[in-house]
Write a protein that holds these residues in place. Structure first.
Motif: not given
Ligand SMILES: O=C(O)c1ccccc1NCC(=O)[C@H](O)[C@H](O)COP(=O)(O)O
Length: 252
Positions: A178-185
C-alpha cells in the motif's frame, strides 16, 4: 490505463517507460525468497525492511551519486531484510545494470522498482521480486502477475486504494504494497496505509510503502498491520547504515 488526474511528473515517467519499451530474451529467474527473508528478520528481532537504492526522484532535491553497490552493502549491514533498486533511468537515476551489480553483491532478495506496463517490460533484468503498480497495469494485472511468475519472479502488487487491493487479490497477488504516496498528487499520507490495510486479507504479505521517516512511523505502520516496510528517501538521506539500523530496530 486510467491516467486521469495523474501528476505531470508521473505522466512523464509513464511516457518514458513506454518509449523505452521492453527487454530482449525471455528471462528465467531463480529467486531468493522474500518470505524467508522477512521471517529471518523477525526471528532476529529486526523489523522486516526493504531498503531502497533511490539516487533521486521527482520529489527529491539533488542526486546521490555514491556507488549504489556500496550503499546496498551498507543497507544490508544496517539490517535490511531485502533491497529495492530503482531501474528507471530518466527520473530516478537508476538502471538495470545497477540492479545487476547490487544483486551480485548482496545475498538478500532484490526488488526491481520500475514502471512495468506490459509483458515485454518484465524481460529487462533478473530480480528476485518485481513491482507491478495496480493503477498503471489495470485490466492486465492478472495476466502480468502470471507472466511474471512464469519467469520465476515473486510479485509485489502496489496499491493505493481498497478497490486496488481487491483487484490485486483477485489477480492472485500474495504480496501487496500500500503506497502512502498518491501518484496523482505526489503527496504522502501515512493515513492511507491505515485506511487501506484492513482490506488486505489474512495470508497476504502486506508492505507499507513510502513516507516512513521516523521510528514512530515504523511503529505506526506495524500497528496498522504492516508485515514489512519499504523505505527509500529516509534511508538515502545521510548515513545509510545508521538510518537502516535505526528503522530496523524500531520495535514496540
Ligand atoms: O518518490 C517519488 O518522488 C515518486 C514520484 C513519482 C512516482 C513514484 C515515486 N516514488 C516511488 C516509490 O514508490 C518510492 O520510491 C518508495 O515507495 C519509497 O518511498 P520513500 O520512502 O518515501 O522514498
Amino acid at each position: 490505463m486510467n491516467t486521469d488526474g495523474i501528476a505531470p511528473e508521473v505522466r512523464s515517467i509513464l511516457d518514458a517507460a513506454r518509449s523505452r519499451g521492453g527487454g530482449g530474451d525471455r528471462l528465467s529467474v531463480d529467486p531468493r525468497s522474500l518470505a524467508d527473508a522477512f521471517a529471518a528478520a523477525e526471528a532476529d528481532g529486526r523489523v522486516p525492511l526493504v531498503a531502497e537504492v533511490k539516487p533521486t526522484s521527482p520529489t527529491t532535491e539533488g542526486e546521490r551519486t555514491d556507488d549504489p553497490v556500496a550503499l546496498a552493502r551498507e543497507m544490508v549491514a544496517g539490517g535490511a531484510a531485502a533491497l529495492s533498486v530503482l531501474t528507471e533511468p530518466d527520473h530516478f537515476g537508476g538502471s538495470p545494470e545497477t540492479l545487476e551489480r547490487v544483486r551480485a553483491a548482496v545475498d538478500v532478495p532484490v526488488l526491481r522498482k520500475d514502471f512495468v506496463l506490459d509483458e515485454a517490460g518484465l524481460d529487462v533484468v533478473a530480480a528476485d521480486v518485481i513491482l507491478l503498480i495496480a493503477r498503471f497495469v489495470g485490466d492486465d494485472l492478472a495476466d502480468l502477475v502470471a507472466a511474471a511468475r512464469d519467469r520465476g519472479f515473486q510479485v509485489l502488487v502496489e496499491t493505493h486504494t481498497r478497490e486496488e487491493v481487491e483487484a490485486a487479490v483477485a489477480a492472485g497477488a500474495d504480496v501487496v504494497g500500500v503506497n502512502n504516496r498518491d501518484l496523482a498528487e505526489l503527496d504522502v499520507d501515512l493515513g492511507t496505509f491505515e485506511r487501506v490495510a484492513p482490506a488486505v486479507p489474512e495470508g497476504v504479505t502486506l508492505i507499507a510503502e513510502s513516507g516512513v521517516t521516523t521510528t514512530d512511523d515504523v511503529r505506526r505502520m506495524r500497528r496498522a498491520g504492516a508485515d514489512a516496510l519499504l523505505v527509500g528517501s529516509a534511508i538515502m538521506d545521510g548515513n545509510v547504515r545508521e538510518n537502516t539500523h535505526r528503522l530496523t530496530h524500531a520495535r514496540e
